[in-house]
Design a protein around this motif. Structure first.
Motif: not given
Length: 279
Positions: A138-144, A179-180, A187-192
């Protein structure tokens, strides 16, 4: 007892019976069909349930329960599974290479594979399904992320204006926070999510396409780890209703992407019970 074990016990009255999907989280190894020796040697090991394949008949329903709910006299209670696996079964993916992507607040994928894959770096593990393996991540990306930027009405209106057959040139990595975990473990990945174009249709197109690329990367990683290559994807979750996104994902993945006809875990559990009743 797991929750499902307890509920089934109320119906059949036989203590200490579970299935190898639920029992995975208490240390049961579905490949060797046993608990590890270090667990068996513990003083509490007598509490561990007997484990059977999902959909195995256990016992006829108790007479008081049968009368209370009006079940027929030949009603048999079978072992269950987890809710996410039941939802997978509901989608109708039964052959290796078939997968279900759940587009909810996150992006979760499950792929039916001939081979078992375990990799704690990416949170990837496998559940057994008969003689096959259900590999998931599971990725943290998605509908949220989408909900942080657009309302539901905006998403519907803007999506209708997207041409899904044309690739977006925007390259994002949409995350709701830092975080991804999968397909990149950072865990430190920033949204782009920048640069943001003035046109919201183009912006949404770029985000949806970027999430599709993450999905493609996730399936690619599972293949690298040794899983069966994905051939077809069924879609569940709120994002399954977005037809433009389905077409974008189909183009990016390069394989058929369909909306699952059934996605309710209860439907998958009923299919499992039907299988058990036919044994």
């Amino acid at each position: 007892m797991h929750q499902s074990d307890w509920l089934l016990w109320l119906l059949h009255g036989k203590l200490g019976v579970s299935d190898y999907n639920n029992a995975l989280k208490v240390g049961y190894d579905p490949e060797t069909e046993s608990y590890p020796s270090w667990l068996v040697s513990q003083p509490f090991s007598y509490l561990l349930p007997t484990v059977k394949p999902p959909g195995t008949p256990i016992e006829s329903i108790k007479e008081d329960m049968r009368k209370q709910f009006g079940f027929p006299k030949d009603c048999v209670v079978c072992t269950g599974t987890t809710d996410s696996i039941a939802a997978f079964l509901a989608a109708g993916a039964t052959l290796p290479g078939k997968a279900v992507t759940s587009l909810g607040s996150t992006l979760a994928i499950k792929l039916l594979s001939t081979y078992r894959i375990e990799d704690s770096r990416f949170g990837v593990y496998s559940h057994r399904l008969d003689d096959k393996w259900l590999v998931g991540g599971a990725s943290n990306t998605g509908g949220a992320v989408l909900r942080q930027i657009f309302t539901d009405d905006q998403l519907e209106l803007l999506s209708q204006q997207i041409n899904p057959l044309v690739a977006s040139t925007l390259d994002y990595y949409p995350l709701p926070a830092n975080g991804e975990r999968f397909p990149i473990a950072d865990p430190n990945m920033q949204p782009r999510l920048h640069p943001r174009p003035e046109n919201d249709v183009h912006y949404l197109h770029g985000i949806l396409e970027s999430i599709a690329r993450i999905e493609a990367k996730a399936f690619g990683l599972l293949k690298e780890l040794g899983a069966t290559e994905v051939e077809e994807v069924y879609t569940a979750g709120g994002g399954a209703k977005n037809e433009a996104w389905r077409k974008i994902r189909e183009r990016v993945l390069g394989i058929p992407v369909r909306r699952a006809e059934h996605t309710e875990a209860a439907y998958g559990a009923a299919l499992l019970a039907l299988k058990g009743a036919c044994q």
